[in-house]
Design a protein around this motif. Structure first.
Motif, PDB file in Angstrom:
ATOM      1  N   CYS A 150      71.438 -52.041  33.288  1.00  0.00           N
ATOM      2  CA  CYS A 150      71.663 -53.313  33.970  1.00  0.00           C
ATOM      3  C   CYS A 150      71.953 -54.293  33.032  1.00  0.00           C
ATOM      4  O   CYS A 150      71.140 -54.764  32.338  1.00  0.00           O
ATOM      5  CB  CYS A 150      70.391 -53.568  34.805  1.00  0.00           C
ATOM      6  SG  CYS A 150      70.082 -52.404  36.118  1.00  0.00           S
ATOM      7  N   GLN A 156      76.851 -54.618  37.902  1.00  0.00           N
ATOM      8  CA  GLN A 156      75.781 -54.324  38.867  1.00  0.00           C
ATOM      9  C   GLN A 156      75.796 -55.674  40.008  1.00  0.00           C
ATOM     10  O   GLN A 156      75.642 -55.199  41.192  1.00  0.00           O
ATOM     11  CB  GLN A 156      74.437 -54.001  38.686  1.00  0.00           C
ATOM     12  CG  GLN A 156      74.238 -52.598  37.932  1.00  0.00           C
ATOM     13  CD  GLN A 156      74.375 -52.779  36.487  1.00  0.00           C
ATOM     14  OE1 GLN A 156      74.887 -53.865  36.099  1.00  0.00           O
ATOM     15  NE2 GLN A 156      74.289 -51.649  35.944  1.00  0.00           N
ATOM     16  N   ARG A 157      75.805 -56.691  39.369  1.00  0.00           N
ATOM     17  CA  ARG A 157      76.096 -57.927  40.447  1.00  0.00           C
ATOM     18  C   ARG A 157      77.211 -58.054  41.190  1.00  0.00           C
ATOM     19  O   ARG A 157      76.794 -57.915  42.583  1.00  0.00           O
ATOM     20  CB  ARG A 157      76.010 -59.177  39.592  1.00  0.00           C
ATOM     21  CG  ARG A 157      76.135 -60.538  40.333  1.00  0.00           C
ATOM     22  CD  ARG A 157      76.211 -61.622  39.581  1.00  0.00           C
ATOM     23  NE  ARG A 157      76.107 -62.899  40.398  1.00  0.00           N
ATOM     24  CZ  ARG A 157      75.176 -63.645  40.574  1.00  0.00           C
ATOM     25  NH1 ARG A 157      74.043 -63.579  40.244  1.00  0.00           N
ATOM     26  NH2 ARG A 157      75.145 -64.708  41.365  1.00  0.00           N
ATOM     27  N   PHE A 185      69.642 -48.559  42.739  1.00  0.00           N
ATOM     28  CA  PHE A 185      69.754 -48.603  41.568  1.00  0.00           C
ATOM     29  C   PHE A 185      68.801 -47.908  40.573  1.00  0.00           C
ATOM     30  O   PHE A 185      67.799 -48.013  40.918  1.00  0.00           O
ATOM     31  CB  PHE A 185      69.557 -50.197  41.122  1.00  0.00           C
ATOM     32  CG  PHE A 185      70.782 -50.996  41.442  1.00  0.00           C
ATOM     33  CD1 PHE A 185      71.805 -50.877  41.637  1.00  0.00           C
ATOM     34  CD2 PHE A 185      70.483 -52.586  41.609  1.00  0.00           C
ATOM     35  CE1 PHE A 185      73.021 -51.564  42.038  1.00  0.00           C
ATOM     36  CE2 PHE A 185      71.696 -53.484  41.805  1.00  0.00           C
ATOM     37  CZ  PHE A 185      72.808 -52.969  41.792  1.00  0.00           C
ATOM     38  N   THR A 191      69.465 -57.567  32.731  1.00  0.00           N
ATOM     39  CA  THR A 191      69.783 -58.369  34.195  1.00  0.00           C
ATOM     40  C   THR A 191      68.784 -57.663  35.261  1.00  0.00           C
ATOM     41  O   THR A 191      69.049 -58.373  36.396  1.00  0.00           O
ATOM     42  CB  THR A 191      71.411 -58.187  34.318  1.00  0.00           C
ATOM     43  OG1 THR A 191      71.747 -56.907  34.710  1.00  0.00           O
ATOM     44  CG2 THR A 191      72.118 -58.801  33.317  1.00  0.00           C
ATOM     45  N   LEU A 192      68.016 -56.892  35.072  1.00  0.00           N
ATOM     46  CA  LEU A 192      67.093 -56.184  36.171  1.00  0.00           C
ATOM     47  C   LEU A 192      66.612 -57.066  37.016  1.00  0.00           C
ATOM     48  O   LEU A 192      66.503 -57.220  38.179  1.00  0.00           O
ATOM     49  CB  LEU A 192      66.285 -55.149  35.656  1.00  0.00           C
ATOM     50  CG  LEU A 192      65.396 -54.383  36.630  1.00  0.00           C
ATOM     51  CD1 LEU A 192      66.330 -53.516  37.501  1.00  0.00           C
ATOM     52  CD2 LEU A 192      64.446 -53.434  35.762  1.00  0.00           C
ATOM     53  N   LEU A 195      68.812 -59.262  38.942  1.00  0.00           N
ATOM     54  CA  LEU A 195      69.376 -58.681  40.088  1.00  0.00           C
ATOM     55  C   LEU A 195      68.352 -58.428  41.097  1.00  0.00           C
ATOM     56  O   LEU A 195      68.714 -58.510  42.412  1.00  0.00           O
ATOM     57  CB  LEU A 195      69.555 -56.994  39.463  1.00  0.00           C
ATOM     58  CG  LEU A 195      70.945 -56.878  38.790  1.00  0.00           C
ATOM     59  CD1 LEU A 195      71.004 -55.442  38.268  1.00  0.00           C
ATOM     60  CD2 LEU A 195      72.354 -57.383  39.492  1.00  0.00           C
TER      61      LEU A 195
END
Length: 203
Positions: A150, A156-157, A185, A191-192, A195
């Motif tokens: 991530c 992923q965003r 996911f 960035t987990l 998210l």
């Protein structure tokens, strides 16, 4: 600056102690420190027969940044690549990008796609995989999944935003029915948490 400086001298100390013939930087961030240290090591100890290898997990200047930031990163990337004999890339797209922006010489680029051994890997059947990974309430839904680190580079965003848009389309068609969609996911990274917060807002 302190950690970068400390990291540089630490790498140089390791090189001097072990006198390696080959240096491999596993990501582009460590490639900057390792490349500079290896360059000095080769000069001071006359190790011109040694080789350096760097693995690039996607070019940082492709991330969503301001134009001046991407321009600066391209300049830095070109400088870093000069330290390495071979640059390992994961896809032909990364290779074409490097050539388009003149990041590295063509003869230094090597593509080694990441993956698994499909012949010797025991994959689960679809129903078994759903039973192991998903809760009973979501097993009958349409599953959209991704696995990986991530990060901003991972994108992923964008998947999360697109998934939210898709759910809105289903709701507009039938407001009384919960959209039969589930986003999965698998992974961790910087960035987990971001998210997760964004997913709560988009519910």
């Amino acid at each position: 600056p302190y950690f970068e400086t400390h990291g540089f001298w630490s790498v140089l100390a390791i090189l001097i102690r072990f006198r390696p013939h080959i240096l491999h930087a596993a990501d582009f961030q460590s490639a900057a420190l390792g490349g500079c240290a290896f360059f000095l090591y080769r000069i001071f100890f006359l190790r011109f027969d040694s080789a350096s290898v760097c693995t690039v997990n996607g070019w940082t200047f492709n991330e969503p940044r301001a134009r001046y930031e991407r321009a600066l990163i391209k300049v830095v990337s070109r400088a870093i690549c000069r330290f390495y004999n071979t640059i390992i890339l994961f896809s032909s797209i990364d290779r074409e990008t490097a050539l388009e922006y003149r990041i590295a010489r063509k003869d230094t680029l090597a593509i080694i796609p990441p993956g698994i051994d499909g012949l010797n890997t025991a994959f689960l059947e679809r129903d078994d995989a759903r039973a192991k990974l998903l809760e009973p309430g979501v097993r009958d839904r349409i599953i959209i999944g991704t696995a990986g680190e991530c990060s901003r580079r991972g994108g992923q965003r964008y998947l999360l935003e697109a998934f939210a848009s898709l759910r809105r389309v289903f709701r507009d068609r039938d407001p009384r029915r919960d959209p039969p969609l589930h986003l999965l996911f698998m992974g961790s990274g910087k960035t987990l948490d971001e998210l997760r917060k964004r997913a709560e807002i988009l519910k």
